[in-house]
Design an enzyme around this catalytic site. Structure first.
Site, PDB file in Angstrom:
ATOM      1  N   ARG A  74      15.092 -12.526  14.514  1.00 10.93           N
ATOM      2  CA  ARG A  74      15.355 -13.677  13.654  1.00 10.93           C
ATOM      3  C   ARG A  74      15.603 -14.851  14.390  1.00 10.93           C
ATOM      4  NH1 ARG A  74      14.385 -12.264   8.354  1.00 10.93           N
ATOM      5  NH2 ARG A  74      14.529  -9.958   8.002  1.00 10.93           N
ATOM      6  N   ILE A 134       7.276  -8.746   3.116  1.00 12.14           N
ATOM      7  CA  ILE A 134       6.989  -7.826   2.138  1.00 12.14           C
ATOM      8  C   ILE A 134       7.795  -8.599   0.785  1.00 12.14           C
ATOM      9  CG2 ILE A 134       7.173  -5.865   3.383  1.00 12.14           C
ATOM     10  CD1 ILE A 134      10.188  -5.730   2.156  1.00 12.14           C
ATOM     11  N   ASP A 135       8.086  -9.765   0.868  1.00 14.59           N
ATOM     12  CA  ASP A 135       8.885 -10.280  -0.298  1.00 14.59           C
ATOM     13  C   ASP A 135       7.853 -11.205  -1.260  1.00 14.59           C
ATOM     14  OD1 ASP A 135      11.323  -9.236   0.934  1.00 14.59           O
ATOM     15  OD2 ASP A 135      11.762 -11.213   1.860  1.00 14.59           O
ATOM     16  N   ARG A 170      19.127  12.708 -15.765  1.00 15.53           N
ATOM     17  CA  ARG A 170      19.970  11.421 -15.296  1.00 15.53           C
ATOM     18  C   ARG A 170      19.555  10.108 -15.217  1.00 15.53           C
ATOM     19  NH1 ARG A 170      20.865  14.627  -9.602  1.00 15.53           N
ATOM     20  NH2 ARG A 170      23.012  15.516 -10.152  1.00 15.53           N
ATOM     21  N   GLY A 178      13.210  -7.711  -1.274  1.00 15.90           N
ATOM     22  CA  GLY A 178      12.582  -8.767  -1.871  1.00 15.90           C
ATOM     23  C   GLY A 178      13.264 -10.105  -1.765  1.00 15.90           C
ATOM     24  N   ARG A 291      22.605   8.228 -10.345  1.00 20.98           N
ATOM     25  CA  ARG A 291      22.547   8.333  -9.231  1.00 20.98           C
ATOM     26  C   ARG A 291      21.869   6.864  -8.570  1.00 20.98           C
ATOM     27  NH1 ARG A 291      25.472  11.771  -9.788  1.00 20.98           N
ATOM     28  NH2 ARG A 291      25.227  13.994  -9.252  1.00 20.98           N
ATOM     29  N   GLN A 299      10.352   0.375   3.198  1.00 18.89           N
ATOM     30  CA  GLN A 299       9.343  -0.377   2.459  1.00 18.89           C
ATOM     31  C   GLN A 299       8.686  -1.240   3.776  1.00 18.89           C
ATOM     32  OE1 GLN A 299      11.342  -1.905  -1.665  1.00 18.89           O
ATOM     33  NE2 GLN A 299      12.852  -1.612   0.177  1.00 18.89           N
TER      34      GLN A 299
END
Ligand code: F6P
Length: 373
Positions: A74, A134-135, A170, A178, A291, A299
């Site tokens: 980055r 992926i966003d 549940r 994202g 949960r 991802q």
């Protein structure tokens, strides 16, 4: 004269990076007779002259591999951490570019990379970019590669969580990535039949989520799946962010602006654990066992989907054509069914969020999904 081109991958990795490198490298070498080198670990390799020759052997057998053969980071050209200090490495980058007699540099990356590529273009380098993340949040392209694979992974996870949620009656909260956009949560939520979808674009009220879940219980459905984008916020948090953004934008001195930016950064850092708090509060409010599953970097890993391989290959080969025509300062963006040449200056610094009138939000509401608003 044969052109020399350099390629780097920057920002978070995603499936399809190798397919793009291969598409570009093979077309550039074999179709246009160019020489192709790769820079390692994003802009750092360019600043520190770490290269690899992208020959036939390097470009072979990588189509289906996840990650990037070039490595990534980055790092920003103008603010790189060198020995604990932030240093402007633009001059070093320009020197590396000329040392290799490059005609152009291809930067494959997300929103941050587009901004950094523009900076290098403004410093005089010939730059072309490809949109990956992926966003799916890069402006002026309908799609980024990596998104489709992440969507499949998130959807499969939601499918699997359904059976355990049903068995135990549940609530299961699933956090998906994202960044500040809700594309992944929206599409995975719809594909996985989520009962609640929370997006950064639609601030939520906890009591509305609880109400939607109670309604399900009353109709005999004793489990619920809540898909949360990592950037989703309650209305209170969204109000706080809006105030901080205003403070930053209205600051009249550099000092005030730096302070406001720091407060905003701190807010986002602390927001990271918000789904843990949301899960706890939802359990308290509904009285139902709840949960949390955070899908995280799962991802981003592994082999790209067929659709991402096809899209990344197309972007790569089209990029070779753009380089051959010596068109620079652009990103290749998908608009409708065509790849367009988008000027970097038009998209850098902007993010593409889900518009509130997007048809998929209406579609979700019509199948009974709550957006917490
Ligand atoms: O931009 C891709 C992305 O995976 C975002 O969804 C996420 O917020 C971020 O990168 C995580 O970054 P890192 O891998 O540096 O923690």
């Amino acid at each position: 004269m044969a052109q020399h081109i350099g390629i780097l991958t920057s920002g978070g990795d995603c499936p399809g990076l190798n397919a793009a490198i291969r598409g570009l490298g093979k077309a550039a070498r074999e179709h246009y007779g160019m020489r192709v080198i790769g820079f390692l670990n994003g802009f750092r390799g360019l600043a520190q002259d770490q290269t690899v020759e992208l020959d036939g052997a390097m470009l072979s057998g990588i189509l289906t591999d996840g990650g990037t053969i070039l490595g990534t980071s980055r790092d920003k050209p103008h603010r790189m951490n060198i020995g604990g200090k932030e240093i402007d490495m633009t001059a070093a980058i320009i020197a590396t570019y000329h040392k290799h007699h490059l005609d152009a540099l291809v930067c494959i990356g997300g929103g941050g990379t587009q901004k950094n590529a523009l900076r290098l273009a403004e410093a005089g380098l010939n730059v072309v970019t490809l949109p990956k993340t992926i966003d799916n949040d890069i402006s002026l392209t309908d799609r980024t590669f990596g998104f489709d694979t992440a969507l499949q992974i998130a959807t499969e996870a939601i499918d699997r969580l359904h059976s355990t949620a049903t068995s135990h009656e549940r609530i299961i909260v699933v956090e998906v990535m994202g960044h500040r956009a809700g594309w992944l949560a929206l599409e995975a939520g719809i594909a996985g039949g989520a009962d609640v979808i929370l997006l950064p674009e639609i601030p939520y009220e906890l009591r509305n989520i609880a109400k939607a879940i109670r309604r399900r219980t009353q109709s005999g459905k004793r489990f619920s799946i809540v898909v949360v984008a990592e950037g989703a916020m309650s209305t209170d948090d969204a109000r706080e962010v809006a105030a901080l953004v205003m403070e930053r934008d209205k600051a009249d001195s550099k000092k005030d602006r730096t302070e406001a930016k720091e407060k905003l950064r701190k807010f986002h850092d602390e927001h990271v654990g918000h789904t843990i708090r949301l899960t706890r509060n939802l359990e308290k409010l509904t009285g139902q066992e709840t949960r949390l599953t955070i899908l995280g970097h799962l991802q981003r890993g592994g082999t790209p989907s067929a659709s991402d391989r096809v899209f990344a290959t197309w972007l790569g080969t089209e990029c070779a054509e753009v380089l051959n025509e010596r068109r620079y300062g652009v990103m290749l963006g998908l608009q409708g069914s065509e790849l367009k040449h988008v000027p970097l200056a038009a998209l850098a610094g902007k993010i593409r969020q889900v518009p509130l009138d997007h048809p998929l939000i209406a579609s979700g509401r019509q199948v009974g999904t709550s957006f917490g608003d």
